[in-house]
Design an enzyme around this catalytic site. Sequence first.
Site, PDB file in Angstrom:
ATOM      1  N   ASP A 121      24.297  35.402  35.159  1.00 55.26           N
ATOM      2  CA  ASP A 121      25.355  34.508  34.683  1.00 55.26           C
ATOM      3  C   ASP A 121      25.077  33.066  35.084  1.00 55.26           C
ATOM      4  O   ASP A 121      24.303  32.791  36.003  1.00 55.26           O
ATOM      5  CB  ASP A 121      26.722  34.957  35.220  1.00 55.26           C
ATOM      6  CG  ASP A 121      26.807  34.923  36.741  1.00 55.26           C
ATOM      7  OD1 ASP A 121      25.816  35.314  37.400  1.00 55.26           O
ATOM      8  OD2 ASP A 121      27.839  34.493  37.282  1.00 55.26           O
ATOM      9  N   GLU A 188      27.675  36.392  39.674  1.00 56.99           N
ATOM     10  CA  GLU A 188      27.455  35.728  40.969  1.00 56.99           C
ATOM     11  C   GLU A 188      28.285  34.462  41.099  1.00 56.99           C
ATOM     12  O   GLU A 188      28.839  34.167  42.152  1.00 56.99           O
ATOM     13  CB  GLU A 188      25.959  35.393  41.129  1.00 56.99           C
ATOM     14  CG  GLU A 188      25.559  34.923  42.539  1.00 56.99           C
ATOM     15  CD  GLU A 188      25.838  33.453  42.832  1.00 56.99           C
ATOM     16  OE1 GLU A 188      25.993  33.096  44.008  1.00 56.99           O
ATOM     17  OE2 GLU A 188      25.934  32.650  41.876  1.00 56.99           O
TER      18      GLU A 188
END
Length: 493
Positions: A121, A188
């Site tokens: 991400d 994350e």
Amino acid sequence: MKNVLKGILGLVAALTAILLFNAYNLDGVRPLGSPAKLMNINIQKAVDRLSGGVNIPTISQMNSAKIDYTQFLDFNRYLRREFPKVFNTLESYTINKHSLILKWSGAQPLKKPILLMAHMDVVPIDEQSLDQWTFPPFSGTADEEIIWGRGTMDDKGSLFAIMESVDQLIANGHQPAQTIYIAFGHDEEIGGNEGAKKSAEYFRKNGIDFDFILDEGGGITSGKSFGIEKAVAFVAVSEKGYMTLELVAKGTGGHSSMPGKETTIGILANAITKLQENPLPARLGGATKHMFKAIGAEMKLLPRIIMGNQWLFEGLIERIFSSSPAGSAVIRTTTAPTIISGGIKDNVIPAQAMAMVNFRIIPGDTPESIVDMVREIVDDPRVEIKHPEGQFGRKPAPVSDPTSDQFKFLSRNIYDVFPSAVVVPGISPGGTDTKHFLDLSPNIYRFSGIGRTDDSDLKRVHGIDERIGIKAYEKGIQFYIHLIESLGQNQKL
Ligand SMILES: [Zn+2]
């Protein structure tokens, strides 16, 4: 008189000897022998594959209802399509729909596996800044020297470098000595609770723990910021904890035509001023001590004497580091007021004013000890100090021992690929997905083998014109290849 003079001279000589001995006893990481030869790779193909990955906007949003999960499904499909050899050779497990674990079985199954981590991400683009990007942020444009786009540095560059290295080694018929696990999280940037946390649970449930873990963070920096001339390969062996406190000042509100001596806003402002004027105590132990030793060993005589003799120069070191925000962040829990609110109308004194203060916690402090210190500093019963609902803070990560064989192994590999850089262990001010893996290995390192093009790159992470150099990317891939090839070889520094 003569004897007194002699005595003083003797003391001075002894002190000088101790200072010099300690200065030269600093143990930097100094590998022996010449660096290894690196494997040639097809960098054009690797650049194209990374560009394609940047092209898929896998954006994390704080408001999870806004996350477009089709992009994550797309990203997973893209990896499978682009790296068929990897997926045919390694076992793969999808964790919580979007995160990925890969397992490459080693030739020596009795050895503990290692874990390589990265995340898929990226952070959103600030709409206001869109026109300041040289290329559209998700175009993944590559020119002669640079690959541009959101995620190139954080953290798709590392993710694809890991995939490229495994792909290349499989093509060469390589099997690793130790089993290698690879874990790619999908959230994350918003804490890793859906990705890394679930992956860690998978490992725990299956009784798998690791010889060492390597994740993002740290990296190759120019040496200037550390007061030495050489480039620094900064390996974070711990990361700071995190906590936010809410300060609420309560009092009697009323009409602003007849205010009391202090309003709630004044009381709150006073509390914040006290916190800013009284930074939390410096802590020169743990990871920071190891950092001082490693950089001290590279310094010129005078600073080297200072760094080597913390017992004498602690106060001076503290003052030097406290003079810059980056330096201060390395030695203490930082205090940052981030939100303030109170009042609704210009002629009404509010009965309540509120502020949020964010702390990044250094090893040696805990969320509890900070609450105590904040109470003592504010020293005002009218100011309530509390945790925001449901948020109790996170302790700093334990310090991975920089004298371990695993750290030496990593250092040797860094030296082989970046022979001019000095390996420096230290603490990461930011958090990574490894916070969910703290019980799964005593040796957790945060280091990226993709060097920066120049110092401006630091601002580009989460910012405008994020980018990596193609040469640096090539080295990043070679770094992972070399690391995997070196497993099982008892490499010495
Ligand atoms: Zn990241």
